[in-house]
Design an enzyme around this catalytic site. Structure first.
Site, PDB file in Angstrom:
ATOM      1  N   CYS A  90      42.103  40.363  37.329  1.00  0.00           N
ATOM      2  CA  CYS A  90      42.175  38.898  37.339  1.00  0.00           C
ATOM      3  C   CYS A  90      43.396  38.405  38.119  1.00  0.00           C
ATOM      4  N   CYS A  93      40.353  36.364  39.497  1.00  0.00           N
ATOM      5  CA  CYS A  93      40.433  34.934  39.156  1.00  0.00           C
ATOM      6  C   CYS A  93      41.540  34.166  39.887  1.00  0.00           C
ATOM      7  N   LYS A 143      41.443  34.149  43.803  1.00  0.00           N
ATOM      8  CA  LYS A 143      40.163  33.483  44.111  1.00  0.00           C
ATOM      9  C   LYS A 143      40.269  31.975  43.901  1.00  0.00           C
ATOM     10  N   TYR A 195      28.485  35.877  41.230  1.00  0.00           N
ATOM     11  CA  TYR A 195      29.768  35.183  41.182  1.00  0.00           C
ATOM     12  C   TYR A 195      30.655  35.506  42.408  1.00  0.00           C
ATOM     13  N   GLU A 253      31.417  32.856  45.381  1.00  0.00           N
ATOM     14  CA  GLU A 253      32.758  32.255  45.353  1.00  0.00           C
ATOM     15  C   GLU A 253      33.530  32.588  46.639  1.00  0.00           C
ATOM     16  N   HIS A 270      35.826   6.703  30.890  1.00  0.00           N
ATOM     17  CA  HIS A 270      35.357   6.092  32.123  1.00  0.00           C
ATOM     18  C   HIS A 270      36.510   5.891  33.103  1.00  0.00           C
ATOM     19  N   GLU A 277      31.797  12.090  31.560  1.00  0.00           N
ATOM     20  CA  GLU A 277      31.150  11.090  30.694  1.00  0.00           C
ATOM     21  C   GLU A 277      29.636  11.075  30.898  1.00  0.00           C
TER      22      GLU A 277
HETATM   23  P1  FAD Z   1      41.149  44.759  34.393  1.00  0.00           P
HETATM   24  O1  FAD Z   1      41.754  43.425  34.521  1.00  0.00           O
HETATM   25  O2  FAD Z   1      40.315  45.237  35.514  1.00  0.00           O
HETATM   26  O3  FAD Z   1      42.365  45.769  34.138  1.00  0.00           O
HETATM   27  C1  FAD Z   1      42.217  47.158  34.088  1.00  0.00           C
HETATM   28  C2  FAD Z   1      43.524  47.807  34.521  1.00  0.00           C
HETATM   29  O4  FAD Z   1      43.495  49.189  34.199  1.00  0.00           O
HETATM   30  C3  FAD Z   1      43.730  47.741  36.033  1.00  0.00           C
HETATM   31  O5  FAD Z   1      45.058  47.355  36.334  1.00  0.00           O
HETATM   32  C4  FAD Z   1      43.485  49.167  36.486  1.00  0.00           C
HETATM   33  O6  FAD Z   1      44.169  49.490  37.671  1.00  0.00           O
HETATM   34  C5  FAD Z   1      44.000  49.938  35.289  1.00  0.00           C
HETATM   35  N1  FAD Z   1      43.496  51.303  35.163  1.00  0.00           N
HETATM   36  C6  FAD Z   1      42.248  51.768  35.430  1.00  0.00           C
HETATM   37  N2  FAD Z   1      42.168  53.075  35.140  1.00  0.00           N
HETATM   38  C7  FAD Z   1      43.390  53.436  34.668  1.00  0.00           C
HETATM   39  C8  FAD Z   1      43.933  54.654  34.173  1.00  0.00           C
HETATM   40  N3  FAD Z   1      43.208  55.768  34.099  1.00  0.00           N
HETATM   41  N4  FAD Z   1      45.234  54.675  33.772  1.00  0.00           N
HETATM   42  C9  FAD Z   1      46.013  53.563  33.829  1.00  0.00           C
HETATM   43  N5  FAD Z   1      45.544  52.383  34.284  1.00  0.00           N
HETATM   44  C10 FAD Z   1      44.241  52.320  34.687  1.00  0.00           C
HETATM   45  N6  FAD Z   1      36.937  36.237  35.171  1.00  0.00           N
HETATM   46  C11 FAD Z   1      37.129  34.987  34.704  1.00  0.00           C
HETATM   47  O7  FAD Z   1      37.171  34.783  33.494  1.00  0.00           O
HETATM   48  N7  FAD Z   1      37.273  33.922  35.566  1.00  0.00           N
HETATM   49  C12 FAD Z   1      37.251  34.075  36.899  1.00  0.00           C
HETATM   50  O8  FAD Z   1      37.386  33.098  37.637  1.00  0.00           O
HETATM   51  C13 FAD Z   1      37.067  35.382  37.420  1.00  0.00           C
HETATM   52  N8  FAD Z   1      37.056  35.578  38.748  1.00  0.00           N
HETATM   53  C14 FAD Z   1      36.916  36.835  39.234  1.00  0.00           C
HETATM   54  C15 FAD Z   1      36.904  37.009  40.621  1.00  0.00           C
HETATM   55  C16 FAD Z   1      36.739  38.256  41.142  1.00  0.00           C
HETATM   56  C17 FAD Z   1      36.747  38.444  42.641  1.00  0.00           C
HETATM   57  C18 FAD Z   1      36.587  39.385  40.280  1.00  0.00           C
HETATM   58  C19 FAD Z   1      36.424  40.762  40.843  1.00  0.00           C
HETATM   59  C20 FAD Z   1      36.591  39.226  38.908  1.00  0.00           C
HETATM   60  C21 FAD Z   1      36.754  37.943  38.369  1.00  0.00           C
HETATM   61  N9  FAD Z   1      36.758  37.725  36.990  1.00  0.00           N
HETATM   62  C22 FAD Z   1      36.907  36.453  36.505  1.00  0.00           C
HETATM   63  C23 FAD Z   1      36.590  38.829  36.033  1.00  0.00           C
HETATM   64  C24 FAD Z   1      37.946  39.283  35.433  1.00  0.00           C
HETATM   65  O9  FAD Z   1      38.863  39.567  36.464  1.00  0.00           O
HETATM   66  C25 FAD Z   1      37.742  40.519  34.571  1.00  0.00           C
HETATM   67  O10 FAD Z   1      36.731  40.263  33.621  1.00  0.00           O
HETATM   68  C26 FAD Z   1      39.021  40.909  33.819  1.00  0.00           C
HETATM   69  O11 FAD Z   1      40.072  41.181  34.698  1.00  0.00           O
HETATM   70  C27 FAD Z   1      38.756  42.142  32.939  1.00  0.00           C
HETATM   71  O12 FAD Z   1      39.928  42.531  32.274  1.00  0.00           O
HETATM   72  P2  FAD Z   1      40.117  44.025  31.771  1.00  0.00           P
HETATM   73  O13 FAD Z   1      41.413  44.032  31.038  1.00  0.00           O
HETATM   74  O14 FAD Z   1      38.911  44.489  31.082  1.00  0.00           O
HETATM   75  O15 FAD Z   1      40.237  44.904  33.099  1.00  0.00           O
HETATM   76  P1  NAP Z   2      27.112  41.231  39.772  1.00  0.00           P
HETATM   77  O1  NAP Z   2      27.054  40.053  38.889  1.00  0.00           O
HETATM   78  O2  NAP Z   2      26.770  42.552  39.230  1.00  0.00           O
HETATM   79  O3  NAP Z   2      26.185  40.915  41.047  1.00  0.00           O
HETATM   80  C1  NAP Z   2      25.947  41.835  42.063  1.00  0.00           C
HETATM   81  C2  NAP Z   2      25.218  41.140  43.207  1.00  0.00           C
HETATM   82  O4  NAP Z   2      25.049  42.062  44.276  1.00  0.00           O
HETATM   83  C3  NAP Z   2      23.825  40.662  42.838  1.00  0.00           C
HETATM   84  O5  NAP Z   2      23.561  39.484  43.549  1.00  0.00           O
HETATM   85  C4  NAP Z   2      22.940  41.820  43.335  1.00  0.00           C
HETATM   86  O6  NAP Z   2      21.641  41.425  43.652  1.00  0.00           O
HETATM   87  C5  NAP Z   2      23.665  42.209  44.595  1.00  0.00           C
HETATM   88  N1  NAP Z   2      23.449  43.600  45.011  1.00  0.00           N
HETATM   89  C6  NAP Z   2      23.642  44.711  44.275  1.00  0.00           C
HETATM   90  N2  NAP Z   2      23.397  45.805  45.030  1.00  0.00           N
HETATM   91  C7  NAP Z   2      23.031  45.358  46.258  1.00  0.00           C
HETATM   92  C8  NAP Z   2      22.663  46.005  47.475  1.00  0.00           C
HETATM   93  N3  NAP Z   2      22.619  47.332  47.568  1.00  0.00           N
HETATM   94  N4  NAP Z   2      22.339  45.245  48.549  1.00  0.00           N
HETATM   95  C9  NAP Z   2      22.384  43.902  48.465  1.00  0.00           C
HETATM   96  N5  NAP Z   2      22.735  43.230  47.348  1.00  0.00           N
HETATM   97  C10 NAP Z   2      23.061  43.952  46.249  1.00  0.00           C
HETATM   98  O7  NAP Z   2      28.571  41.428  40.379  1.00  0.00           O
HETATM   99  P2  NAP Z   2      29.775  40.512  40.794  1.00  0.00           P
HETATM  100  O8  NAP Z   2      29.394  39.306  41.552  1.00  0.00           O
HETATM  101  O9  NAP Z   2      30.687  41.495  41.433  1.00  0.00           O
HETATM  102  O10 NAP Z   2      30.432  40.050  39.431  1.00  0.00           O
HETATM  103  C11 NAP Z   2      30.879  40.973  38.449  1.00  0.00           C
HETATM  104  C12 NAP Z   2      31.351  40.248  37.220  1.00  0.00           C
HETATM  105  O11 NAP Z   2      32.633  39.682  37.468  1.00  0.00           O
HETATM  106  C13 NAP Z   2      30.465  39.097  36.805  1.00  0.00           C
HETATM  107  O12 NAP Z   2      29.497  39.531  35.891  1.00  0.00           O
HETATM  108  C14 NAP Z   2      31.422  38.124  36.176  1.00  0.00           C
HETATM  109  O13 NAP Z   2      31.411  38.253  34.778  1.00  0.00           O
HETATM  110  C15 NAP Z   2      32.784  38.508  36.709  1.00  0.00           C
HETATM  111  N6  NAP Z   2      33.258  37.387  37.564  1.00  0.00           N
HETATM  112  C16 NAP Z   2      33.488  36.179  36.989  1.00  0.00           C
HETATM  113  C17 NAP Z   2      33.857  35.108  37.771  1.00  0.00           C
HETATM  114  C18 NAP Z   2      34.103  33.769  37.139  1.00  0.00           C
HETATM  115  O14 NAP Z   2      34.248  33.696  35.930  1.00  0.00           O
HETATM  116  N7  NAP Z   2      34.149  32.684  37.909  1.00  0.00           N
HETATM  117  C19 NAP Z   2      33.977  35.260  39.132  1.00  0.00           C
HETATM  118  C20 NAP Z   2      33.729  36.498  39.698  1.00  0.00           C
HETATM  119  C21 NAP Z   2      33.357  37.560  38.894  1.00  0.00           C
HETATM  120  P3  NAP Z   2      20.414  41.497  42.584  1.00  0.00           P
HETATM  121  O15 NAP Z   2      20.505  40.254  41.772  1.00  0.00           O
HETATM  122  O16 NAP Z   2      19.235  41.564  43.470  1.00  0.00           O
HETATM  123  O17 NAP Z   2      20.626  42.743  41.767  1.00  0.00           O
END
Ligand code: FAD
Ligand code: NAP
Length: 512
Positions: free
Chosen positions: A76, A81, A84, A218, A222, A487, A492
């Site tokens: 994140c 997050c 982004k 997502y 985004e 408003h 609203e």
């Molecule tokens: P993570 O935040 O992924 O943390 C895991 C940590 O563990 C990482 O630092 C990793 O390097 C470390 N790690 C892994 N393996 C090991 C190991 N063996 N030893 C030590 N450390 C290790 N969510 C939202 O709510 N709002 C958003 O707007 C949003 N936007 C997103 C945009 C993008 C592009 C992406 C990819 C995700 C987004 N998410 C968003 C999802 C959100 O980032 C994740 O759901 C959240 O970070 C999950 O938290 P976590 O603690 O489970 O894992």
């Molecule tokens: P995702 O929800 O798993 O979506 C993957 C996308 O890639 C789908 O559209 C899928 O299509 C497509 N896809 C998969 N394999 C493909 C291939 N071989 N060729 C072409 N298209 C392919 O993954 P994500 O967008 O990475 O998001 C992961 C999670 O992160 C989300 O579930 C969300 O919870 C979190 N996140 C949250 C936010 C937020 O809160 N604003 C923002 C970003 C991420 P199909 O539908 O056809 O399978």
């Protein structure tokens, strides 16, 4: 070699003595060892320390395929997050600049966007958050170790430093919160060599230029949204539907708006190969599903946003007996985040069936820490979690989609209220508001309990957050109508919905 054997031997001996002492005395180095210092892991470890537990948190970032690295805080903070939302803000400001002229701002000369200025500012903010996390851990007396953790048994974690040094930690309880990383479609020639993912895009020093974004959920929408918004030619390649799992009418409005504001869509298309031409540009070949024909175009960057894979492979889970879902690779967890092995817990993105969202990981982590410290029995409630997709026209929702409500309750047992509204700020700016829409899905009859609430428009996250509390409290349409609006706001409009889809009446909001 002999020296290496001696070191290994000594390590094994120390290891055995440590394990023996632990088994004989029942004492551990720590009450809690958390593997993963992301949203969930940090929240869990800090909460536990505040409750008097002795805690260590291990966080280790494996560089991306392209070599991108970052600090503590997880997805994140570093590659999700935060960067982004800031880049989304950069894009919104671009639109606001255009609107501004209609509001009387005299902007002379061409407006252009500089990637490196934005990226540097965003990256500096992320680094300040990394620093903040380290300071907080120190203040709360959580031991932070920049090592890669794996399990030796239900009380022992092995940590590996970047230089290959091994350390051992024993703990009463172990928590796994290692999240996930972006997937690459490895079957596509050139995908890994020439493509980037969300692990790289926010850390690029130079603009990605003309970009192909593959995927339609997502991350894909985004990223494509902010890339378009800052003026880059951007195409989204969709193999099936956009925003799978979301209300499809709302998803359609999100992509319609993106198309209207310049994002190109290659619908029902599957990438086939990526080749680097001598000029340095990337030639992508894809197949259009409907015609079966191959198409080609060149791009400066290809961003794979095709989903995420859990970080479980190097954790040694199988050895210890922690069960995984074979298909998703995620850890099987019970309602209290326990795994199949006593004393080992898992939550956040790594947990099977858990929402992949930061606030759920944080809340679940805090609650787990409190339960492990014997402070509460309260479980995390994963139901009715609100979310927002930060696309150029934001989409916020909580509860069921119309499709899901229909399939759970039957078409005749639900009533859908809706409204097309025009945000006041769009009027003077002469912006099209065709996709600004509200949908309230209710149970039919009685007080009409709200099953799902959907909103596209400016600040959808802010709007949805407030209504999510009402939803959590079991709000009905009657409650919504009894709520007096503020408003003039977009929010609203939610309190005023009164046209049902079934009535067939025009749902366009006119006047105040
Ligand atoms: P993570 O935040 O992924 O943390 C895991 C940590 O563990 C990482 O630092 C990793 O390097 C470390 N790690 C892994 N393996 C090991 C190991 N063996 N030893 C030590 N450390 C290790 N969510 C939202 O709510 N709002 C958003 O707007 C949003 N936007 C997103 C945009 C993008 C592009 C992406 C990819 C995700 C987004 N998410 C968003 C999802 C959100 O980032 C994740 O759901 C959240 O970070 C999950 O938290 P976590 O603690 O489970 O894992
Ligand atoms: P995702 O929800 O798993 O979506 C993957 C996308 O890639 C789908 O559209 C899928 O299509 C497509 N896809 C998969 N394999 C493909 C291939 N071989 N060729 C072409 N298209 C392919 O993954 P994500 O967008 O990475 O998001 C992961 C999670 O992160 C989300 O579930 C969300 O919870 C979190 N996140 C949250 C936010 C937020 O809160 N604003 C923002 C970003 C991420 P199909 O539908 O056809 O399978």
């Amino acid at each position: 070699m002999a020296a290496l054997c001696r070191v290994r031997h000594r390590w094994k001996r120390t290891n055995c003595i440590q394990l023996l002492t632990r088994n004989l005395t029942g004492t551990f180095d720590y009450d809690l060892v958390v593997i993963g210092g992301g949203s969930g892991g940090l929240a869990c470890s800090k909460e536990a320390a505040q409750l008097g537990q002795k805690v260590a948190v291990l966080d280790y970032v494996e560089p991306s395929v392209k070599g991108t690295k970052w600090g503590i805080g997880g997805t994140c903070v570093n590659v999700g997050c935060i960067p982004k939302k800031l880049m989304h803000q950069a894009a919104l400001l671009g639109t606001a600049l255009k609107d501004a002229q209609k509001y009387g701002w005299q902007i002379t000369g061409p407006i252009s966007h500089d990637w490196s200025t934005m990226a540097e500012a965003v990256q500096n903010h992320v680094r300040s958050l990394n620093w903040g996390h380290r300071v907080q851990l120190q203040d709360k007396e959580v031991k932070y170790l920049n090592v890669k953790g794996s399990l030796l048994d239900e009380h022992t974690v092995k940590g590996l430093t970047r230089t290959g040094k091994e350390i051992m930690l024993t703990a009463k309880n172990i928590v796994i919160a290692t999240g996930g990383r972006p997937k690459y479609p490895t079957h596509i020639p050139g995908a890994v060599e020439h493509g980037i993912t969300s692990d790289d895009i926010f850390w690029l020093k130079e603009s990605p230029g003309k970009t192909l974004v593959v995927g339609a959920s997502y991350v894909a929408l985004e990223c494509a949204g902010f890339l378009t918004g800052i003026g880059l030619e951007t195409t989204v390649m969709v193999r099936s539907i956009p925003l799978r799992g979301f209300d499809q009418q709302m998803a359609g409005l999100v992509t319609d708006y993106m198309e209207a504001y310049g994002t190109k869509f290659s619908w029902r298309s599957v990438p086939k190969s990526v080749d680097k031409l001598s000029s340095g540009v990337l030639q992508v070949t894809w197949t259009e599903e409907q015609t079966g024909k191959d198409q080609r175009d060149t791009f400066d960057s290809v961003l794979w946003a095709v989903g995420r894979a859990p970080e479980t492979k190097t954790l040694g889970l199988e050895k210890v007996g922690v069960k995984l879902n074979k298909e998703s690779g995620k850890i099987l967890v019970a309602a209290d985040e326990s795994t199949s092995v006593p004393n080992i817990y898992a939550f956040g993105d790594i947990g099977e069936g858990r929402p992949e969202l930061t606030p759920t990981a944080i809340k679940a982590g805090k609650l787990l820490a409190r339960r492990l410290a014997g402070q509460t029995n309260e479980l995390m409630n994963y139901d009715n979690v609100a979310t927002t997709v930060f696309t150029p026209l934001e989409y916020g929702c909580v509860g069921l989609s119309e499709e899901e409500a229909e399939s759970r309750h039957g078409k005749d047992s639900i009533e859908v209220y809706h409204a097309f509204y025009k945000p006041l700020e769009f009027t003077v700016a002469e912006r099209d508001a065709s996709q600004c829409y509200i949908k309230v899905v209710c149970k039919r009859g009685g007080d009409q309990r709200i099953l799902g609430l959907h909103f596209t428009g400016p600040n959808a996250g802010e709007v949805t957050q407030g209504f999510a509390m009402g939803f959590q409290c079991g709000a009905t349409l009657t409650h919504l109508k009894e709520t007096v609006g503020i408003h003039p706001t977009c929010a609203e409009e939610l309190t005023k919905v009164n046209v049902s889809k079934r009535s067939g009446l025009d749902a366009t909001v006119t006047g105040c």
